[in-house]
Design a protein around this motif. Structure first.
Motif, PDB file in Angstrom:
ATOM      1  N   ILE A   8      -0.836   1.485   6.400  1.00 53.57           N
ATOM      2  CA  ILE A   8      -0.824   2.157   5.104  1.00 53.57           C
ATOM      3  C   ILE A   8       0.575   2.192   4.488  1.00 53.57           C
ATOM      4  CG2 ILE A   8      -2.847   3.556   5.646  1.00 53.57           C
ATOM      5  CD1 ILE A   8      -0.940   5.911   6.165  1.00 53.57           C
ATOM      6  N   CYS A  67      -9.199   6.050   6.745  1.00 54.92           N
ATOM      7  CA  CYS A  67      -8.420   4.906   6.259  1.00 54.92           C
ATOM      8  C   CYS A  67      -8.955   3.588   6.806  1.00 54.92           C
ATOM      9  CB  CYS A  67      -6.953   5.075   6.648  1.00 54.92           C
ATOM     10  SG  CYS A  67      -6.176   6.571   6.002  1.00 54.92           S
ATOM     11  N   CYS A  87      -1.170   4.449  -0.525  1.00 57.35           N
ATOM     12  CA  CYS A  87      -1.775   4.997   0.691  1.00 57.35           C
ATOM     13  C   CYS A  87      -0.744   5.742   1.534  1.00 57.35           C
ATOM     14  CB  CYS A  87      -2.393   3.868   1.528  1.00 57.35           C
ATOM     15  SG  CYS A  87      -3.792   3.059   0.748  1.00 57.35           S
ATOM     16  N   ALA A 145      -8.681  -0.263   1.666  1.00 55.77           N
ATOM     17  CA  ALA A 145      -8.112  -1.040   2.773  1.00 55.77           C
ATOM     18  C   ALA A 145      -8.774  -2.398   2.890  1.00 55.77           C
ATOM     19  CB  ALA A 145      -8.276  -0.263   4.080  1.00 55.77           C
ATOM     20  N   ARG A 178       0.813  -1.217   0.000  1.00 53.37           N
ATOM     21  CA  ARG A 178       0.000   0.000   0.000  1.00 53.37           C
ATOM     22  C   ARG A 178       0.854   1.278   0.000  1.00 53.37           C
ATOM     23  NH1 ARG A 178      -4.639  -0.257   4.394  1.00 53.37           N
ATOM     24  NH2 ARG A 178      -5.163   1.690   3.340  1.00 53.37           N
TER      25      ARG A 178
END
Length: 476
Positions: free
Chosen positions: A300, A227, A120, A234, A117
């Motif tokens: 993240i 998030c 992110c 996610a 990720r």
């Protein structure tokens, strides 16, 4: 010196401490439990900060770049035209926009499968704006411990002015963000001049206020809630992860059993791993998780815990990398595989979509013609004894220059054209032109003929621009 039994007891106590839930963090999913993010410096923090500022500046500056008599990027919804530098996308070309969104999706899938990720952690607008807001928070309210104490203090002048300054800064950034976003749809100069001179329309004020409140709420108050609870990415990222995907991972074999110790102590003799249980990795995490508990969907991949742990390892004179970008296979001592079917599939799909998009963008017709037949009467015999069909031509000049177009029809043996055959159309204009075509019935061999209407012009540079559209000519 500790006896062997004391060492075992100490290790057992530390293991018990590790697995016992911390009451202060047990309800970390409750939106009312605020996370105080600790400032940290390191390689990944610097990289994230620089990428964040680049993304922010790109977002802010792009609407101000001029391109001819307009701004370079302008999504003109009123006229249904999307200007992206020299490319103008019309509603008829919205498949290009769909292709662009598909490229973005497959690009995200490819990067996530390979690097986790990182979107992110480094370039997601929620992350970028959240860290900007945290930066203002740190400058005006102080470091993490000072912010905690400030929130616990009664209201004094010191607390009041710090809180007021912080929220004023947040609202200022949110307002700038909102006005910049609206500038992608309304000319930039109009937005800033009209808003501050109170001459903007109600619609512009509505969207500016809406996006100001959204930015202020998301980056200032909701932060990790977006998030953890609201972002769908996610939730479905697990479908793209495999054991060779790069994640932020904690080397449990090296770190356990964790526990505090002096810098000069031999932790191996104490039965301890390299983790000193300082909890800095938790304090710097923007989503408030403990990476030592393993891979979690809330992570993240921002790398803040890596920098915190590496700094601690430096101070303890231990090797770095206790927490780092790694894979599950590597943590388990299994050889990593870079090329795997899922990654290759995403890559192939991404390359294919890019090639299709580039080709489609390069071959966009600068002029388009649509034919609408007279639905009330397929044909009629006019006063000259000719069979006549009536059509409505819609000619769209997709360029930004005025051109004079020549109109013809092919597929008929010989015909009479009723209406103008040369028309001047301004850039971006759609011309609606009713015309009639008549043919001597002696020359018609069938009751229906396929015909092609053509429109063409020549640019000042000598380039030929043309388009055609198929239709039918009826005689019976």
């Amino acid at each position: 010196m500790s006896t062997e039994s004391e060492k075992k007891d100490y290790s057992k106590q530390k293991r018990i401490k590790i697995h016992q839930p911390d009451a202060s963090k047990a309800d970390r999913f409750n939106p009312r439990n605020r996370i105080y993010v600790r400032a940290i410096e390191g390689v990944w923090t610097q990289l994230r900060r620089r990428l964040g500022w680049v993304a922010m500046l790109f977002f802010l500056i792009l609407p101000w770049i001029p391109w001819g008599d307009r701004q370079a990027v302008w999504f003109n919804l009123a006229e249904q035209k999307f200007h992206i530098f020299g490319l103008t996308i019309w509603p008829q070309d919205l498949t290009l926009l769909a292709a662009l969104l598909t490229i973005a999706a497959f690009g995200l899938f490819f990067v996530t499968t390979y690097l986790g990720r990182v979107w992110c952690g480094y370039t997601c607008p929620q992350t970028v704006w959240t860290f900007i807001f945290i930066w203002f928070e740190e400058k005006l309210e102080g470091a993490r411990n000072k912010r905690i104490k400030l929130d616990q203090m009664p209201w004094t002048f010191n607390k009041l002015w710090r809180k007021a300054a912080k929220h004023a800064a947040w609202i200022g950034i949110s307002l700038l963000t909102a006005m910049t976003f609206v500038s992608y749809f309304v000319p930039t100069s109009e937005v800033y001049i009209d808003v501050f001179s109170l001459n903007a329309s109600g619609g512009i004020y509505f969207w500016v206020v809406l996006f100001t409140l959204a930015t202020y709420g998301n980056a200032g108050w909701m932060r990790e809630i977006m998030c953890i609870h609201m972002c769908p990415y996610a939730r479905f990222q697990a479908a793209m992860f495999d054991k060779n995907t790069y994640i932020v991972g904690y080397d449990q074999k090296r770190g356990e059993t964790r526990g505090p110790r002096s810098r000069k102590a031999d932790h191996k003799e104490m039965g301890l791993g390299d983790c000193i249980d300082c909890d800095l990795c938790v304090q710097v995490c923007p989503t408030g998780i403990d990476i030592r508990n393993g891979l979690q969907y809330e992570c993240i991949n921002c790398g803040a815990c890596i920098d915190a742990c590496d700094n601690t390892m430096d101070k303890m004179n231990y090797p770095k990398g206790l927490i780092g970008y790694t894979t599950e296979n590597k943590l388990d001592g299994i050889k990593e595989k870079v090329l795997r079917p899922k990654l290759v599939g995403y890559g192939a799909a991404l390359i294919t979509m890019i090639v299709v998009f580039v080709y489609a963008s390069a071959t966009i017709a600068p002029v388009r013609i649509d034919i609408i037949r007279d639905r009330n009467q397929l044909f009629r015999e006019n006063n000259d004894g000719l069979i006549e069909n009536t059509f409505t031509l819609k000619i769209l000049n997709k360029t930004e220059e005025t051109h004079e177009y020549q109109l013809t029809v092919e597929g008929l043996p010989s015909y009479e054209w009723y209406g103008p055959q040369k028309v001047k159309i301004e850039g971006g204009e759609v011309l609606t032109l009713p015309v009639s075509v008549a043919v001597d019935p002696v020359n018609l061999s069938r009751p229906m003929l396929k015909v092609d209407f053509k429109v063409k012009t020549e640019t000042a540079a000598g380039d030929l621009i043309e388009a055609q559209q198929e239709s039918r000519f009826f005689s019976q």
